[in-house]
Design an enzyme around this catalytic site. Structure first.
Site, mmCIF file in Angstrom:
data_model
loop_
_atom_site.group_PDB
_atom_site.id
_atom_site.type_symbol
_atom_site.label_atom_id
_atom_site.label_comp_id
_atom_site.label_asym_id
_atom_site.label_seq_id
_atom_site.Cartn_x
_atom_site.Cartn_y
_atom_site.Cartn_z
ATOM 1 N N GLU A 1 -33.278 41.274 -2.276
ATOM 2 C CA GLU A 1 -32.298 41.085 -3.350
ATOM 3 C C GLU A 1 -32.888 40.215 -4.462
ATOM 4 O O GLU A 1 -32.331 40.123 -5.548
ATOM 5 C CB GLU A 1 -31.039 40.372 -2.814
ATOM 6 N N ASP B 1 -38.642 30.235 13.093
ATOM 7 C CA ASP B 1 -38.929 29.555 14.351
ATOM 8 C C ASP B 1 -38.628 30.460 15.550
ATOM 9 O O ASP B 1 -37.564 31.080 15.615
ATOM 10 C CB ASP B 1 -38.039 28.298 14.413
HETATM 11 C C1 GLC Z 1 -40.981 26.147 17.704
HETATM 12 C C2 GLC Z 1 -41.331 24.911 16.913
HETATM 13 C C3 GLC Z 1 -41.284 23.736 17.835
HETATM 14 C C4 GLC Z 1 -39.887 23.610 18.391
HETATM 15 C C5 GLC Z 1 -39.432 24.895 19.062
HETATM 16 C C6 GLC Z 1 -37.948 24.913 19.298
HETATM 17 O O1 GLC Z 1 -41.936 26.460 18.652
HETATM 18 O O2 GLC Z 1 -42.563 25.075 16.290
HETATM 19 O O3 GLC Z 1 -41.654 22.557 17.189
HETATM 20 O O4 GLC Z 1 -39.843 22.561 19.309
HETATM 21 O O5 GLC Z 1 -39.708 26.014 18.271
HETATM 22 O O6 GLC Z 1 -37.240 25.016 18.107
#
Ligand code: GLC
Ligand code: CA
Length: 564
Positions: free
Chosen positions: A263, A214
């Protein structure tokens, strides 16, 4: 150390599986609810393994299922090595992985490294320990400006609107790039780095095959003593030296992660979510020494127009050839308006996903959309996506041709992006992302359209039943059957990661390319029919027509797969 893939029936140990996989994104709280409490859960996913298997996907990616107050739909993580009790247990997780692996489906989980939640043990400890404490060092705390520190350290806006700095009781301020409940980690801290390696191993040891990372471009930060203003920040180039975004040294973090992935046998994989400014900068995340793959959102933000698609496909295939990774393609995910809806709206210059949010902000008026055209183009674009070399990332419900749910009352909204903005600036991002996260319709009727025995945590519209799995299952021409057949054929036809533009066919509004083995894709994205090239018709995204002389015609907004 080499650890074999765990689980009794892990899929074949092919280390290249990710290069051309069809990956299905599950938003766990909205997929299937096994215990009828209105929230989708891991046992719900397990119960639908036969469905996923019949759909023909190679892997699933699960959005966060970790303990969370759901300030941002689970992207506010209390404990990255646990399961939200409302969603299940670690035992449920293991059973789900075993069932998916048993069906030959790999498992990718979401890792959220930019921030924790404000309920994470470390953040609680940071608040309790006070200013200047080592506990605060794991996050980004600053004193405020003004005589009494009453002003934020900088005037920055969070990605969801509203301020990016929040003051705590003792007067200090902390940085949150997203919602208030999502304090940013300090990635210069060795314990933060170490803890994420522990988390990666924790899930890899449980048999997880890969990770979706993310906001992968925000971890490394370099904040000077005197912070730049928001205006100064936005004027700074994102060339690796920006204080917050896409800094070059973020790749040192991913080089460490890569050593952990390697790993395992086969090595665990990763795909970066990095909204960066150019394919060149994106390629750094996809490097084999780093995460290995990165989302390419170029098609997602484009109009379904042959010229745009041609340019994007060409540029990205060149880029992936240079990077050693494979290309990725995305048309929908949990953050954007569903593509069936976007394509039904009149074109807007540039970023197409903004199109849908502007329409949503007006309340989703029916006179503003041609739903039939949207779905026709969505099906045509999907057949292009699934024919391209590289991985395709599909979002739950797109295989049903689902439209965005526009009619969510304000009182039922969950997305922080909605709450952190005012109606005036809601025009674009602020309208929220709940409309693509409404629980899936499995049956025509019944409580929550078969999502579970109880209700649904976001309201489902009456029209959902007509787009349910039950309504489309076995129905020739339905979007579900189109996806099933396309995914089945894709497995059969998939060859080397190569594409040739089909001379004499490709051009203007008609996009035509050939993959090795004579797999020809012809997409008519124009306004008039075009002759169907000769060969064995394998699949078409919609009905064909016949010319006066009886010759087959590929109608506007239709894609065909042909074997030559
Ligand atoms: C990313 C995710 C989104 C989230 C953001 C913060 O863009 O896809 O859904 O709100 O990160 O974590
Ligand atoms: Ca449940």
């Amino acid at each position: 150390m080499t650890v074999p893939a765990t689980g009794p029936a892990a899929p074949a140990l092919d280390p290249t599986w990710w290069r051309q996989a069809a990956v299905y994104q599950i938003y766990p709280r909205s997929f299937a609810d096994a215990n009828g409490d209105g929230i989708g859960d891991l046992r719900g996913v397990t119960s639908r393994v036969p469905y996923l298997s019949a759909l023909g996907v190679d892997a699933v990616w699960l959005s966060p299922f970790y303990p969370s107050a759901l300030a941002d739909g689970g992207y506010d993580v209390d404990d990255p090595r646990g399961v939200d009790p409302r969603i299940g247990t670690l035992e449920d997780f293991d059973a789900m992985v075993a069932a998916l692996h048993g069906a030959g489906i790999r498992v990718v989980v979401d890792i959220v490294p930019n921030h924790s939640s404000d309920r994470h043990a470390w953040f609680r400890a940071a608040l309790a320990a006070g200013p200047g404490s080592p506990e605060r060092e794991r996050y980004i705390f600053r004193d405020g400006l003004g005589e009494h520190g009453e002003l934020p350290p900088a005037d920055w806006t969070s990605a969801f609107g509203g301020p990016a700095w929040t003051r705590v009781e003792d007067g200090q301020w902390y940085l949150h790039t997203f919602a208030t409940e999502q304090p940013d980690y300090n990635w210069a801290h060795p314990e933060v780095r170490e803890d994420f390696l522990t988390t990666l191993r924790f899930w890899a040891d449980r048999g997880v095959d890969g990770f979706r990372v993310d906001v992968a471009n925000s971890l490394a930060k370099d904040l000077p003593e005197v912070l730049p203003s928001a205006a100064e920040l936005s004027a700074m180039p994102k060339d690796g030296t920006h204080p917050l975004w896409d800094r070059d040294e973020v790749h040192e973090i991913y080089a460490e992660w890569r050593r952990v992935f390697d790993e395992y046998d086969p090595p665990r994989t990763a795909v970066a979510e990095a909204w960066v400014d150019s394919p060149e900068r994106r390629a750094r995340y996809a490097s084999p020494e780093g995460l290995g793959q990165a989302f390419n959102f170029d098609l997602l933000v484009a109009d379904p127009e042959a010229g745009a698609f041609r340019r994007i496909i060409t540029a990205n295939l060149e880029q992936s050839a240079l990077s050693g990774s494979s290309s990725t393609w995305v048309l929908s995910n949990h953050d954007v308006v569903r593509h069936a809806t976007r394509y039904g709206l009149p074109p807007l210059e540039g970023r197409r996903e903004k199109q849908g949010t502007a329409w949503l902000a007006e309340g989703g008026p029916e006179e503003g959309i041609d739903r039939e055209r949207g779905l026709r183009l969505a099906r045509a674009a999907t057949l292009v996506e699934l024919a391209l070399p590289g991985s395709a990332y599909l979002f739950q419900g797109e295989e049903l041709g689902l439209h965005e749910v526009a009619e969510i009352p304000d009182a039922d909204r969950q997305d922080p992006a909605f709450f952190r903005t005012t109606p005036e600036d809601r025009g674009f991002d602020g309208v929220g992302r709940d409309g693509c996260r409404v629980p899936l319709p499995w049956t025509r009727e019944g409580s929550s359209f078969g999502f579970g025995e109880g209700g649904a945590h976001l309201p489902q519209p009456a029209w959902f039943g007509d787009s349910s799995v039950q309504a489309e299952d076995g129905v020739p021409g339905s979007t579900l059957e189109l996806y099933r057949e396309a995914l089945r054929l894709r497995r059969e036809l998939q060859g080397a990661e190569e594409l040739t533009w089909a001379a004499g066919i490709d051009g203007g509004d008609v996009l035509a390319f050939e993959r090795p083995g004579g797999w020809l894709t012809v997409a008519n994205l124009g306004a008039a029919g075009t002759p169907l090239p000769t060969g064995e018709l394998l699949l078409a995204s919609g009905p064909l027509e016949a010319a006066a002389d009886g010759a087959a015609v590929l109608p506007a907004g239709t894609t065909a797969w042909i074997r030559r």
